[in-house]
Design an enzyme around this catalytic site. Structure first.
Site, PDB file in Angstrom:
ATOM      1  N   HIS A   1       6.615 -10.308 -12.322  1.00 26.64           N
ATOM      2  CA  HIS A   1       5.321 -10.918 -12.037  1.00 26.64           C
ATOM      3  C   HIS A   1       4.369  -9.884 -11.442  1.00 26.64           C
ATOM      4  O   HIS A   1       4.774  -9.080 -10.608  1.00 26.64           O
ATOM      5  CB  HIS A   1       5.472 -12.014 -10.989  1.00 26.64           C
ATOM      6  CG  HIS A   1       5.954 -13.320 -11.500  1.00 26.64           C
ATOM      7  ND1 HIS A   1       7.287 -13.663 -11.518  1.00 26.64           N
ATOM      8  CD2 HIS A   1       5.291 -14.391 -12.000  1.00 26.64           C
ATOM      9  CE1 HIS A   1       7.406 -14.889 -11.998  1.00 26.64           C
ATOM     10  NE2 HIS A   1       6.218 -15.356 -12.301  1.00 26.64           N
TER      11      HIS A   1
ATOM     12  N   GLU B   1     -11.033   5.206   0.234  1.00 23.90           N
ATOM     13  CA  GLU B   1     -10.154   5.431  -0.921  1.00 23.90           C
ATOM     14  C   GLU B   1      -9.451   6.781  -0.876  1.00 23.90           C
ATOM     15  O   GLU B   1      -8.444   6.984  -1.555  1.00 23.90           O
ATOM     16  CB  GLU B   1     -10.950   5.268  -2.228  1.00 23.90           C
ATOM     17  CG  GLU B   1     -11.381   3.817  -2.458  1.00 23.90           C
ATOM     18  CD  GLU B   1     -12.154   3.614  -3.747  1.00 23.90           C
ATOM     19  OE1 GLU B   1     -12.498   4.617  -4.403  1.00 23.90           O
ATOM     20  OE2 GLU B   1     -12.397   2.448  -4.096  1.00 23.90           O
TER      21      GLU B   1
ATOM     22  N   ASP C   1      -7.667   6.748  -4.352  1.00 27.50           N
ATOM     23  CA  ASP C   1      -8.173   7.796  -5.244  1.00 27.50           C
ATOM     24  C   ASP C   1      -7.090   8.287  -6.213  1.00 27.50           C
ATOM     25  O   ASP C   1      -7.367   8.527  -7.392  1.00 27.50           O
ATOM     26  CB  ASP C   1      -8.698   8.990  -4.431  1.00 27.50           C
ATOM     27  CG  ASP C   1     -10.117   8.733  -3.917  1.00 27.50           C
ATOM     28  OD1 ASP C   1     -10.762   7.788  -4.413  1.00 27.50           O
ATOM     29  OD2 ASP C   1     -10.561   9.472  -3.027  1.00 27.50           O
TER      30      ASP C   1
ATOM     31  N   ASN D   1      11.816  -4.491  -9.074  1.00 25.89           N
ATOM     32  CA  ASN D   1      11.347  -5.866  -8.864  1.00 25.89           C
ATOM     33  C   ASN D   1      11.966  -6.505  -7.621  1.00 25.89           C
ATOM     34  O   ASN D   1      11.296  -7.258  -6.911  1.00 25.89           O
ATOM     35  CB  ASN D   1      11.697  -6.690 -10.118  1.00 25.89           C
ATOM     36  CG  ASN D   1      11.146  -8.091 -10.070  1.00 25.89           C
ATOM     37  OD1 ASN D   1      10.150  -8.351  -9.433  1.00 25.89           O
ATOM     38  ND2 ASN D   1      11.825  -8.999 -10.762  1.00 25.89           N
TER      39      ASN D   1
ATOM     40  N   ASP E   1     -11.855   2.509 -11.764  1.00 25.79           N
ATOM     41  CA  ASP E   1     -12.479   2.500 -10.448  1.00 25.79           C
ATOM     42  C   ASP E   1     -12.200   1.135  -9.828  1.00 25.79           C
ATOM     43  O   ASP E   1     -12.514   0.096 -10.415  1.00 25.79           O
ATOM     44  CB  ASP E   1     -13.991   2.735 -10.566  1.00 25.79           C
ATOM     45  CG  ASP E   1     -14.689   2.644  -9.204  1.00 25.79           C
ATOM     46  OD1 ASP E   1     -14.016   2.930  -8.178  1.00 25.79           O
ATOM     47  OD2 ASP E   1     -15.874   2.280  -9.169  1.00 25.79           O
ATOM     48  N   PHE E   2     -11.568   1.131  -8.662  1.00 25.64           N
ATOM     49  CA  PHE E   2     -11.283  -0.124  -7.960  1.00 25.64           C
ATOM     50  C   PHE E   2     -12.309  -0.341  -6.849  1.00 25.64           C
ATOM     51  O   PHE E   2     -12.897   0.611  -6.333  1.00 25.64           O
ATOM     52  CB  PHE E   2      -9.881  -0.095  -7.345  1.00 25.64           C
ATOM     53  CG  PHE E   2      -8.797   0.099  -8.366  1.00 25.64           C
ATOM     54  CD1 PHE E   2      -8.462  -0.921  -9.243  1.00 25.64           C
ATOM     55  CD2 PHE E   2      -8.131   1.312  -8.470  1.00 25.64           C
ATOM     56  CE1 PHE E   2      -7.469  -0.742 -10.193  1.00 25.64           C
ATOM     57  CE2 PHE E   2      -7.139   1.496  -9.417  1.00 25.64           C
ATOM     58  CZ  PHE E   2      -6.807   0.468 -10.281  1.00 25.64           C
TER      59      PHE E   2
HETATM   60 MN    MN Z   1       8.654  -9.676  -8.881  1.00 24.94          MN
HETATM   61 MN    MN Z   2     -13.345   2.784  -6.191  1.00 25.33          MN
END
Ligand code: MN
Ligand code: MN
Length: 360
Positions: free
Chosen positions: A204, A354, A331, A235, A340-341
């Site tokens: 997930h 970042e 970064d 996981n 780009d977050f």
């Molecule tokens: Mn999981």
């Molecule tokens: Mn960013």
């Protein structure tokens, strides 16, 4: 010399009952005269054999035909259900907003622009954007938002928000993982069985345990568009520990947590299953933790906001590893993935936060 009987026609006035057979000649038949006192488990196969070979005296021909027809109808319905004939009618609806739906504020020309957000609470800090938005398909759901990438038959990323309200008492959905029905027809999509015996868990991204407020929200996390192949050691190891850590921030510490997660892929990834789902070499996750009272669209300083980023190898032998050893700066994940977050944060704050690697 009797002519064959038609459906529904009685062969004689005699009523058929399920008694022992007395008129049958002993012979090489494999169906023997049954013992009334034999246990049901012993008699049942003979009984069924008689029905479906139209045998008398257990049942009239008419009844046998009706039973056979019912069996065929049930078989066809079951086959249809398993083949997903009824899926779109069942799960496609207003709950899912597809980017090709004119109602969704998707604009391909703007999709690469940093800071673009969509009508989803999960994208309040920005929609992850890379230089090639045309090879992905945005899908907004009440429970999470994702960008689907056909080339890997998986989500490129899934984004979701958690706070104390995400948690309730709903038990884990018990059905099979289901193929995503909110994507445009013709895209290759993964099924539950693609992962079977592959050696990889159905990992997930937005996890089941973070959507326990309603049955529907929990079920939504079992869409195969929310899943990537993960080794069990990942996981159930450091990935799980970091999930628990984030859940604890939301649940116990009153924080609001925005999460984006996905996989890192080589240029020629290994593939599993009939639909050739790509296996990532690592899983990454970037997280923004906002203190209580900090509103995502009113952030003007670096206080009250913490960023955490991790990248963990999709290998065996790491189940006991601590999640903290896999911390990176946002970064680093941005340059690795090309996204780009948190593009909606003021760029000065992105630049500062970042570049740091979390060390709390
Ligand atoms: Mn999981
Ligand atoms: Mn960013």
């Amino acid at each position: 010399k009797r002519r064959p009987l038609w459906i529904g026609e009685r062969s004689s006035k005699k009523r058929y009952t399920a008694g022992p057979i007395t008129t049958q000649k002993p012979g090489p038949s494999t169906v023997s005269v049954q013992d009334k006192d034999a246990p049901l488990s012993g008699r049942l196969p003979v009984y069924l054999w008689r029905h479906f070979t139209f045998g008398r005296p257990y049942m009239s021909r008419k009844k046998s035909w009706i039973l056979l027809l019912i069996a065929i109808v049930i078989a066809v319905l079951w086959f249809g259900y398993r083949s997903g004939w009824f899926d779109s009618a069942r799960t496609q609806g207003p709950a899912t907003t597809s980017a090709s739906n004119p109602a969704a504020p998707q604009n391909p020309e703007l999709a690469g622009q940093a800071g673009l957000t969509h009508e989803s609470p999960h994208l309040a800090l920005g929609t992850p954007a890379d230089a090639t938005p045309e090879d992905e398909h945005l899908l907004l759901k009440p429970q999470y938002a994702l960008s689907y990438k056909s080339a890997i038959v998986s989500p490129a990323w899934v984004a979701w928000k958690i706070d104390a309200g995400s948690y309730g008492t709903v038990p884990r959905y018990e059905g099979k993982f289901f193929p995503e029905t909110g994507l445009p027809a013709g895209l290759p999509i993964a099924t539950h069985d693609d992962y079977s015996k592959s050696g990889f868990d159905r990992g997930h991204l937005c996890r089941s345990l973070d959507r326990t407020d309603t049955v529907e929200n929990n079920r939504a996390t079992f869409s195969m568009a929310n899943i990537i192949p993960q080794t069990h050691d990942l996981n159930g190891g450091p990935w799980l520990k970091f999930e628990d850590y984030c859940a604890n921030l939301a649940r116990e510490s009153g924080k609001t947590v925005w999460v984006v997660a996905g996989g890192s892929y080589s240029t020629e990834p290994a593939r599993i299953g009939k639909n050739r789902v790509a296996v990532p070499t690592a899983s990454w996750k970037v997280v923004a933790v906002l203190d209580q009272g900090i509103k995502p669209d009113l952030i003007t300083s670096t206080s009250g906001i913490r960023l955490i980023a991790v990248e963990m190898p999709n290998t065996r032998g790491i189940i006991r590893h601590d999640w903290k050893q896999y911390r990176r700066s946002v970064d680093e994940i941005e340059s690795r993935t090309g996204y780009d977050f948190f593009g909606r944060l003021p760029s000065r704050i992105q630049k500062d936060l970042e570049a740091r690697t979390d060390s709390l």
